[in-house]
Design a protein around this motif. Sequence first.
Motif, PDB file in Angstrom:
ATOM      1  N   GLU A   6       0.822  -1.191   0.000  1.00 21.96           N
ATOM      2  CA  GLU A   6       0.000   0.000   0.000  1.00 21.96           C
ATOM      3  C   GLU A   6       0.871   1.261   0.000  1.00 21.96           C
ATOM      4  O   GLU A   6       2.003   1.245   0.511  1.00 21.96           O
ATOM      5  CB  GLU A   6      -0.907   0.046   1.234  1.00 21.96           C
ATOM      6  CG  GLU A   6      -1.854  -1.134   1.388  1.00 21.96           C
ATOM      7  CD  GLU A   6      -1.278  -2.262   2.210  1.00 21.96           C
ATOM      8  OE1 GLU A   6      -2.055  -3.075   2.747  1.00 21.96           O
ATOM      9  OE2 GLU A   6      -0.030  -2.344   2.331  1.00 21.96           O
ATOM     10  N   CYS A  22      -2.710   0.291  -3.911  1.00 25.63           N
ATOM     11  CA  CYS A  22      -2.173  -1.004  -3.497  1.00 25.63           C
ATOM     12  C   CYS A  22      -1.644  -1.699  -4.739  1.00 25.63           C
ATOM     13  O   CYS A  22      -2.424  -2.045  -5.638  1.00 25.63           O
ATOM     14  CB  CYS A  22      -3.257  -1.832  -2.834  1.00 25.63           C
ATOM     15  SG  CYS A  22      -2.786  -3.536  -2.487  1.00 25.63           S
ATOM     16  N   TRP A  36     -10.431  -3.369   0.666  1.00 26.19           N
ATOM     17  CA  TRP A  36      -9.762  -2.453   1.583  1.00 26.19           C
ATOM     18  C   TRP A  36     -10.393  -2.617   2.967  1.00 26.19           C
ATOM     19  O   TRP A  36     -11.619  -2.653   3.096  1.00 26.19           O
ATOM     20  CB  TRP A  36      -9.897  -1.009   1.124  1.00 26.19           C
ATOM     21  CG  TRP A  36      -9.016  -0.629  -0.029  1.00 26.19           C
ATOM     22  CD1 TRP A  36      -9.358  -0.583  -1.345  1.00 26.19           C
ATOM     23  CD2 TRP A  36      -7.643  -0.240   0.040  1.00 26.19           C
ATOM     24  NE1 TRP A  36      -8.276  -0.195  -2.105  1.00 26.19           N
ATOM     25  CE2 TRP A  36      -7.212   0.022  -1.276  1.00 26.19           C
ATOM     26  CE3 TRP A  36      -6.732  -0.083   1.078  1.00 26.19           C
ATOM     27  CZ2 TRP A  36      -5.910   0.435  -1.581  1.00 26.19           C
ATOM     28  CZ3 TRP A  36      -5.437   0.329   0.788  1.00 26.19           C
ATOM     29  CH2 TRP A  36      -5.031   0.579  -0.532  1.00 26.19           C
ATOM     30  N   ARG A  38      -9.624  -1.331   7.305  1.00 31.53           N
ATOM     31  CA  ARG A  38      -8.897  -0.345   8.103  1.00 31.53           C
ATOM     32  C   ARG A  38      -8.952  -0.725   9.570  1.00 31.53           C
ATOM     33  O   ARG A  38      -9.857  -1.432  10.014  1.00 31.53           O
ATOM     34  CB  ARG A  38      -9.461   1.058   7.897  1.00 31.53           C
ATOM     35  CG  ARG A  38     -10.870   1.260   8.433  1.00 31.53           C
ATOM     36  CD  ARG A  38     -11.388   2.643   8.031  1.00 31.53           C
ATOM     37  NE  ARG A  38     -12.730   2.891   8.562  1.00 31.53           N
ATOM     38  CZ  ARG A  38     -13.450   3.964   8.274  1.00 31.53           C
ATOM     39  NH1 ARG A  38     -12.977   4.890   7.438  1.00 31.53           N
ATOM     40  NH2 ARG A  38     -14.656   4.114   8.809  1.00 31.53           N
ATOM     41  N   ARG A  45     -10.008  -4.594  13.141  1.00 31.93           N
ATOM     42  CA  ARG A  45      -9.934  -4.296  11.722  1.00 31.93           C
ATOM     43  C   ARG A  45     -11.332  -4.418  11.111  1.00 31.93           C
ATOM     44  O   ARG A  45     -12.041  -5.389  11.369  1.00 31.93           O
ATOM     45  CB  ARG A  45      -8.977  -5.266  11.029  1.00 31.93           C
ATOM     46  CG  ARG A  45      -8.592  -4.870   9.626  1.00 31.93           C
ATOM     47  CD  ARG A  45      -7.469  -5.744   9.085  1.00 31.93           C
ATOM     48  NE  ARG A  45      -6.268  -5.612   9.904  1.00 31.93           N
ATOM     49  CZ  ARG A  45      -5.087  -6.154   9.559  1.00 31.93           C
ATOM     50  NH1 ARG A  45      -4.971  -6.833   8.433  1.00 31.93           N
ATOM     51  NH2 ARG A  45      -4.044  -5.994  10.352  1.00 31.93           N
ATOM     52  N   VAL A  93      -5.063   2.802  10.001  1.00 27.97           N
ATOM     53  CA  VAL A  93      -4.181   2.149   9.048  1.00 27.97           C
ATOM     54  C   VAL A  93      -5.065   1.415   8.042  1.00 27.97           C
ATOM     55  O   VAL A  93      -5.940   0.642   8.437  1.00 27.97           O
ATOM     56  CB  VAL A  93      -3.216   1.171   9.735  1.00 27.97           C
ATOM     57  CG1 VAL A  93      -2.359   0.449   8.701  1.00 27.97           C
ATOM     58  CG2 VAL A  93      -2.338   1.897  10.751  1.00 27.97           C
ATOM     59  N   TYR A  94      -4.816   1.687   6.772  1.00 21.03           N
ATOM     60  CA  TYR A  94      -5.613   1.091   5.705  1.00 21.03           C
ATOM     61  C   TYR A  94      -4.829  -0.053   5.072  1.00 21.03           C
ATOM     62  O   TYR A  94      -3.678   0.126   4.645  1.00 21.03           O
ATOM     63  CB  TYR A  94      -5.970   2.147   4.669  1.00 21.03           C
ATOM     64  CG  TYR A  94      -7.087   3.047   5.136  1.00 21.03           C
ATOM     65  CD1 TYR A  94      -6.875   3.986   6.138  1.00 21.03           C
ATOM     66  CD2 TYR A  94      -8.371   2.928   4.614  1.00 21.03           C
ATOM     67  CE1 TYR A  94      -7.906   4.787   6.601  1.00 21.03           C
ATOM     68  CE2 TYR A  94      -9.410   3.735   5.053  1.00 21.03           C
ATOM     69  CZ  TYR A  94      -9.173   4.654   6.056  1.00 21.03           C
ATOM     70  OH  TYR A  94     -10.204   5.446   6.515  1.00 21.03           O
ATOM     71  N   PHE A  95      -5.492  -1.214   4.997  1.00 16.28           N
ATOM     72  CA  PHE A  95      -4.891  -2.426   4.453  1.00 16.28           C
ATOM     73  C   PHE A  95      -5.624  -2.847   3.188  1.00 16.28           C
ATOM     74  O   PHE A  95      -6.864  -2.797   3.154  1.00 16.28           O
ATOM     75  CB  PHE A  95      -5.001  -3.572   5.454  1.00 16.28           C
ATOM     76  CG  PHE A  95      -4.312  -3.334   6.762  1.00 16.28           C
ATOM     77  CD1 PHE A  95      -4.981  -2.738   7.824  1.00 16.28           C
ATOM     78  CD2 PHE A  95      -2.995  -3.742   6.950  1.00 16.28           C
ATOM     79  CE1 PHE A  95      -4.358  -2.525   9.041  1.00 16.28           C
ATOM     80  CE2 PHE A  95      -2.358  -3.542   8.168  1.00 16.28           C
ATOM     81  CZ  PHE A  95      -3.039  -2.932   9.211  1.00 16.28           C
ATOM     82  N   TRP A 116      -2.612 -10.225   2.448  1.00 20.41           N
ATOM     83  CA  TRP A 116      -2.753  -8.909   3.064  1.00 20.41           C
ATOM     84  C   TRP A 116      -1.479  -8.094   2.871  1.00 20.41           C
ATOM     85  O   TRP A 116      -0.372  -8.629   2.896  1.00 20.41           O
ATOM     86  CB  TRP A 116      -3.006  -9.045   4.570  1.00 20.41           C
ATOM     87  CG  TRP A 116      -4.329  -9.617   4.919  1.00 20.41           C
ATOM     88  CD1 TRP A 116      -4.653 -10.949   5.007  1.00 20.41           C
ATOM     89  CD2 TRP A 116      -5.522  -8.901   5.241  1.00 20.41           C
ATOM     90  NE1 TRP A 116      -5.973 -11.087   5.348  1.00 20.41           N
ATOM     91  CE2 TRP A 116      -6.525  -9.839   5.506  1.00 20.41           C
ATOM     92  CE3 TRP A 116      -5.828  -7.538   5.322  1.00 20.41           C
ATOM     93  CZ2 TRP A 116      -7.832  -9.473   5.851  1.00 20.41           C
ATOM     94  CZ3 TRP A 116      -7.113  -7.180   5.673  1.00 20.41           C
ATOM     95  CH2 TRP A 116      -8.101  -8.135   5.930  1.00 20.41           C
ATOM     96  N   GLY A 119      -0.160  -2.233   5.186  1.00 19.71           N
ATOM     97  CA  GLY A 119      -0.941  -1.069   5.557  1.00 19.71           C
ATOM     98  C   GLY A 119      -0.262   0.260   5.313  1.00 19.71           C
ATOM     99  O   GLY A 119       0.960   0.352   5.221  1.00 19.71           O
TER     100      GLY A 119
END
Length: 126
Positions: A6, A22, A36, A38, A45, A93-95, A116, A119
Motif C-alpha cells: 500500500e 495497493c 480495503w 482499516r 480491523r 491504518v488502511y490495508f 494482506w 498497511g
Amino acid sequence: QVQLVESGGGLVQPGGSLRVSCAASGRFFSGYAMGWFRQAPGKEREFVAGINWNGGLTNYADTVKGRFTISRDNAKNTVYLQMNALKPEDTAVYFCAASGRPFTAPDGDKNDMTYWGKGTLVTVSS
C-alpha cells in the motif's frame, strides 16, 4: 503467491481527499477480488470496500458509502481507494487484501481474504 504494498497515506484535513493505492506483485492479479480494510487504534480491523476481478461489482461499508470509491487497473496490477469528505473518524491504518474468489466483491468477511498488505496510515486532523 501475491504480495501487496500500500502507498499514498498521510495527513489530511477534515473534508479533504486522499487516494491510497495497493500494488500487487505476482501473477494473475485479475484472478483475485480485492478489498480495503482499516484498523483504528484500539479497534478491530473493519471492512471498508471490495471489488470483484473486473471492477463490475463493488461493496462498501455504510460508514463510507457515498464518500469512498474503490477501483482497479488490472493492466497496472493496482487497486485504488479514493477517499473524499474525510472525517477524523476515518483515521486508521488502511490495508488492502486479495480474495481467491474473483467473481464476487468482498463484503466484509476477513476470512475470505487470502493475502494482506502491511498497511498505510491515514490521519484526518486539523
